[in-house]
Design an enzyme around this catalytic site. Structure first.
Site, PDB file in Angstrom:
ATOM      1  CE1 TYR A  78      47.537  39.229  36.134  1.00 28.93           C
ATOM      2  CE2 TYR A  78      46.148  39.261  38.095  1.00 28.93           C
ATOM      3  CZ  TYR A  78      46.301  39.065  36.746  1.00 28.93           C
ATOM      4  OH  TYR A  78      45.207  38.716  35.989  1.00 28.93           O
TER       5      TYR A  78
ATOM      6  CG  PHE B 277      40.430  43.832  29.639  1.00 24.46           C
ATOM      7  CD1 PHE B 277      41.160  44.194  30.762  1.00 24.46           C
ATOM      8  CD2 PHE B 277      41.124  43.443  28.509  1.00 24.46           C
ATOM      9  CE1 PHE B 277      42.551  44.161  30.762  1.00 24.46           C
ATOM     10  CE2 PHE B 277      42.521  43.414  28.493  1.00 24.46           C
ATOM     11  CZ  PHE B 277      43.229  43.775  29.623  1.00 24.46           C
ATOM     12  N   PRO B 278      36.030  43.839  32.039  1.00 24.11           N
ATOM     13  CG  PRO B 278      35.270  43.786  34.250  1.00 24.11           C
ATOM     14  CD  PRO B 278      36.460  43.442  33.398  1.00 24.11           C
ATOM     15  CG  LEU B 279      34.391  48.221  34.276  1.00 26.87           C
ATOM     16  CD1 LEU B 279      34.778  48.999  35.516  1.00 26.87           C
ATOM     17  CD2 LEU B 279      32.912  48.405  33.973  1.00 26.87           C
TER      18      LEU B 279
ATOM     19  N   PRO C 268      38.944  52.424  28.403  1.00 28.70           N
ATOM     20  CG  PRO C 268      39.123  53.776  30.291  1.00 28.70           C
ATOM     21  CD  PRO C 268      39.824  53.418  29.010  1.00 28.70           C
TER      22      PRO C 268
ATOM     23  N   GLY D  55      39.086  47.542  30.028  1.00 30.62           N
ATOM     24  CA  GLY D  55      40.524  47.381  30.226  1.00 30.62           C
ATOM     25  C   GLY D  55      41.267  48.695  30.099  1.00 30.62           C
TER      26      GLY D  55
END
Length: 292
Positions: free
Chosen positions: A62, A213-215, A220, A217
């Site tokens: 990252y 990506f729980p939301l 949205p 990614g």
């Protein structure tokens, strides 16, 4: 019945709170280069720990190197009980591309980069980030050689625990045949439900599952049902999506990311939401509709 999706789950030798923090968004646009606001990035990390977060997800690719260096600057010496999970298996090109780095030499270099940039003698948890397909999504293929290389670095004392990321069920099984794994980190959320059976199997085995990506990614999540339940609970749709994940299975650990202290507070409040059975069922139907 209503349920508050709180509590802890085992990650290696420690129990961590189920709502953690993902550092990916602290890097620049496209997870490349320095943050737009370095002071704000440091503030988010410090506030997360001050608010009780004890599980941070990161990677030395990252930036590259950016998020690990920020974590060290903000939090070192690290508080007792803080688990930092990193991942290896990729390098960034000068054009910000994500490229596989699976050889033993690649992985050894990556582990030492993580050790240096985080300022630790050993890494708490290292996930092998599997890149097989051209679109970088999960794809079948043996991970025996790279995972064996990581297991050797674990035997040398450089890594405490191992996991896999972006892996198929077959690759998870293959990894477990080489060394103990403590977590699987894959794409999963209220809409993207391909890993439903895998999550349940891992729960039976006592292995953590960490959705990335729980939301949604970069796209949205959007759903009228999600919005309706959120309005009923005086919450945001994203808080409800996180609360659904926490209730979905006891082994799910969340790592929503943000570069904003205000957004961090909003995410952490998801652990306090109570989902009645009826609301949980309506939300669960979103994924069944999408995958059916």
């Amino acid at each position: 019945m209503t349920t508050t999706p709180s509590g802890t789950f085992r990650l290696g030798t420690r129990s961590v709170k189920r709502l953690g923090y993902g550092a990916m968004q602290l890097a620049g646009p496209g997870v490349f280069g320095p943050p737009r606001d370095r002071a704000a990035a440091l503030a988010v990390l410090r506030e997360a720990v001050a608010r009780g977060v004890d599980h941070i997800d990161t990677s030395d690719f990252y930036g590259p190197h950016v998020t690990n260096q920020l974590i060290r600057e903000a939090l070192h010496p690290y508080p007792d009980g803080l688990v930092i999970v990193t991942k290896v298996g990729a390098v960034r090109g000068d054009d910000a591309s994500w490229n596989p780095a699976f050889t033993a030499a690649d992985l050894t270099r990556a582990v030492h980069d993580n050790l240096r940039n985080l300022g630790v003698p050993a890494l708490d948890v290292v996930n092998l980030r599997v890149i097989m397909g051209s679109d970088h999504g999960p794809a079948e293929g043996s991970i025996e050689a790279p995972f064996t290389a990581l297991a050797e670095l674990q035997r040398q004392g450089l890594i405490r625990h191992l996991g896999v990321s972006n892996a198929t069920p077959a690759q998870v099984a293959e990894a477990r045949g080489i060394a103990e794994i403590v977590c699987v980190q894959n794409h999963y959320n209220i809409v993207h439900r391909a890993d439903d059976a895998l999550i349940d199997e891992l729960a039976r085995l006592g292995i953590a599952y960490v959705p990335f990506f729980p939301l949604g990614g970069f796209t949205p999540l959007q759903s009228s049902i999600l919005s309706e339940v959120a309005a009923e609970l005086s919450a945001t749709p994203m808080q409800v999506a996180l609360a659904w994940l926490l209730r979905r299975a006891p082994n799910i650990l969340l790592i929503p990311g943000t570069s904003s202290v205000a957004h961090l507070h909003e995410n952490l409040h998801a652990a306090d939401l109570e989902l009645a059975d009826e609301a949980f069922g309506r939300l669960d139907a979103i994924g069944r509709t999408q995958t059916g």
